[in-house]
Design a protein around this motif. Structure first.
Motif, PDB file in Angstrom:
ATOM      1  N   LYS A 111      45.913  28.611  78.337  1.00 18.17           N
ATOM      2  CA  LYS A 111      46.485  27.642  77.412  1.00 18.17           C
ATOM      3  C   LYS A 111      47.862  27.335  76.965  1.00 18.17           C
ATOM      4  O   LYS A 111      47.408  26.198  76.140  1.00 18.17           O
ATOM      5  CB  LYS A 111      46.313  28.990  76.357  1.00 18.17           C
ATOM      6  N   TRP A 125      40.713  21.898  69.976  1.00 15.74           N
ATOM      7  CA  TRP A 125      40.603  23.125  69.829  1.00 15.74           C
ATOM      8  C   TRP A 125      39.961  24.084  70.063  1.00 15.74           C
ATOM      9  O   TRP A 125      40.001  24.839  70.958  1.00 15.74           O
ATOM     10  CB  TRP A 125      41.169  23.480  68.079  1.00 15.74           C
ATOM     11  N   ASP A 126      38.694  22.697  70.301  1.00 15.22           N
ATOM     12  CA  ASP A 126      37.185  24.138  71.720  1.00 15.22           C
ATOM     13  C   ASP A 126      37.925  24.440  72.644  1.00 15.22           C
ATOM     14  O   ASP A 126      37.767  24.817  73.381  1.00 15.22           O
ATOM     15  CB  ASP A 126      36.334  23.739  70.968  1.00 15.22           C
ATOM     16  N   LEU A 180      40.148  26.910  72.467  1.00 12.89           N
ATOM     17  CA  LEU A 180      39.806  28.246  72.514  1.00 12.89           C
ATOM     18  C   LEU A 180      39.223  29.112  73.744  1.00 12.89           C
ATOM     19  O   LEU A 180      38.827  30.163  73.663  1.00 12.89           O
ATOM     20  CB  LEU A 180      39.093  28.648  71.011  1.00 12.89           C
TER      21      LEU A 180
END
Length: 183
Positions: free
Chosen positions: A134, A113-114, A117
């Protein structure tokens, strides 16, 4: 137990969606490669963007196929060694294996997830085709979440508990049942 059954069904549905997504990614990659091949045959020159665009689908195929193989118990396991253990140690080793798989899924979700982001780059496939990073980064936490979801299947994810004799009997009965149906 009432919550476990719907979660197992959800795991199966998510697994089918992962299979379809992998097939679509492979077909898109083949379509891009075929387009490049036909263009080369027709014009004699190459399209510079085809290779770069096609390889953007590889992370999706790799990570999602990892979750699919986990669901079907096709992951790396030392089955022969583990099956030689007494039943109590077999259960303990299977639980430890599931714990390690759960830890791996949680780490994929947490750090993925990091990573997602922070993926602010843009892949310059060509002057006209620009794909945000992304697109490929999201598959890391998604696969971690799928792995964690598949853990609701419990020991069914491991082939340690498959009884060889009953599996062979099922295969024989399945074959003989089909043989009797044929004219």
């Amino acid at each position: 137990m009432s919550l476990l059954h719907p979660l197992r069904r959800l795991s199966d549905i998510v697994n089918q969606a992962a299979i379809v997504t992998c097939v679509v990614c492979v077909l898109v990659m083949l379509g891009i490669s075929f387009t490049a091949f036909v263009y080369k045959l027709a014009t004699g020159s190459t399209l510079s963007w085809t290779y770069s665009l096609a390889r953007l689908f590889l992370p999706w195929i790799g990570f999602l196929s990892m979750t699919i193989s986990l669901r079907y118990g096709e992951h790396v396991a030392m089955t022969l060694l583990v099956r030689s253990l007494p039943r109590a140690l077999l259960t303990l080793s299977a639980a430890a294996c599931l714990a390690v798989v759960g830890l791996f899924g949680a780490l994929l979700l947490w750090y993925g997830w990091d990573y997602f982001l922070g993926a602010n780059q843009v892949y310059m496939v060509s002057d006209q085709i620009q794909v945000p990073a992304k697109f490929t980064a999201i598959v890391v936490p998604v696969s971690g979440a799928i792995i964690l979801l598949h853990l609701v299947q419990g020991f069914d994810l491991l082939e340690h508990f498959i009884d060889d004799d009953s599996a062979i009997d099922e295969l024989i009965e399945g074959e003989s049942g089909h043989a009797e149906e044929r004219p």
